[in-house]
Design an enzyme around this catalytic site. Structure first.
Site: not given
Ligand code: SF4
Length: 332
Positions: A115, A195, A198
């Site tokens: 992150k 994968k 959205k």
């Protein structure tokens, strides 16, 4: 008495068939054998969403997600379905657990490091504390079992370490949550590489119309070796084949040799898949449409879920405060 399961999912809005095959179907199954606590973790969403983005998206995403969950068969009579921030005890428990969680444990978490690379302009304190909040989510309800995929086992192991440390300092308070490995297939997106997600816009929404579903499937990548209909294919490397396997395994077994012998073209194969998906999801889509006309019922489901979750949370927090010396012990 049934064991208690906890699972949380970020409010990502309308769910896609990757969410459905990878998690939601499993949630529905678990309802038979466990007391299930399923939470939409909106606080976790704030580690990546900020400002107007958060304000604009979170409520809408929660609503879309709970519609899909209910339409897919999550039963509010059997399971506790609620939104994380509606049980504020979770943030108190996060604070208390953070006092006994070494900083070094959090700094070595691979997802924290990822992150930091992905959003260098927003390396917030919440990102670092994410595993502590996740532990609080689970142990606030004294959940004994957490459904996880293979890749999430290390996250749960950290939660177990945090629990062991707390129990070692203050006495046995929380059960160490056990992973329940789910054998969810990894569903790739229509790009056939990554994968389904959205964010990557390679997904097919559960609530998509049959036409939209077919249109998205027709654009999907297949076996790159099949340039013309007469080229023999390799179904094992084709995502369309894997989706056939997920929705209609018998059909997949029938199509695989036809693909290898170039007896079926990709267009026909995709049309068949679109038909299978639309047929399988038709009842879910119908239920979703009906639920969407009942916003009051949806509010009641989440309100009732939060009440039931809070009732458990209050008892846990009384015990935790007492064990940590934050309230006077009864002396008789
Ligand atoms: Fe994939 Fe079907 Fe084309 Fe074979 S025929 S490559 S399984 S889409």
């Amino acid at each position: 008495m049934k064991k208690r399961v906890f699972s949380g999912a970020r409010p990502t809005g309308r769910q896609h068939i990757g969410n459905y095959l990878g998690a939601i179907q499993n949630y529905v199954e678990l309802q038979k054998d466990y007391q299930c606590v399923y939470c939409i973790v909106d606080l976790h969403a704030l580690t990546t969403l900020q400002g107007s983005e958060a304000v604009d998206q979170i409520q809408q995403n929660v609503r879309e997600m709970i519609l899909d969950w209910l339409a897919a068969g999550l039963d509010p009579k059997q399971s506790i379905l609620f939104v994380q921030s509606q049980v504020p005890e979770v943030t108190e428990l996060q604070t208390l657990l953070s006092m006994s969680t070494p900083l070094s444990w959090l700094m070595r978490v691979p997802t924290f490091k990822e992150k930091v690379k992905m959003q260098p302009e927003n390396v917030n304190y919440g990102l670092l504390g994410y595993p502590v909040l996740m532990t609080a989510d689970i142990v606030l309800y004294k959940a004994e079992v957490v459904p996880v995929g293979e890749d999430q086992v290390p996250h749960l192991e950290l939660a177990r370490e945090i629990v062991r440390r707390f129990n070692g300092l203050y006495g046995d308070t929380f059960p160490e949550p056990q992973p329940k490995l789910t054998h969810a297939p990894m569903i790739l997106g229509i790009d056939g590489v990554q994968k389904m997600s959205k964010q990557l816009d390679n997904h097919i929404e559960l609530a998509a119309t049959p036409e939209e579903t077919a249109r998205r499937i027709m654009t999907a990548f297949t076996d790159p070796a099949r340039k013309r209909k007469g080229d023999p294919g390799h179904p094992e490397v084709c995502n369309i084949h894997h989706l056939h396997e997920a929705f209609q395994p018998e059909k997949a077994r029938e199509i695989a040799p036809q693909c290898r012998n170039a007896e079926i073209g990709c267009v026909e194969c995709k049309k068949l898949l679109a038909g299978e998906i639309n047929e399988a999801l038709a009842p879910l889509r119908e239920r979703r449409r009906e639920l969407a006309t009942r916003p009051r019922y949806i509010r009641e489901v989440l309100g009732d879920g939060a009440e039931r979750a809070r009732a458990i949370a209050r008892v846990t927090m009384e015990e935790v405060r007492e064990r940590m010396g934050l309230v006077a012990r009864e002396t008789g």
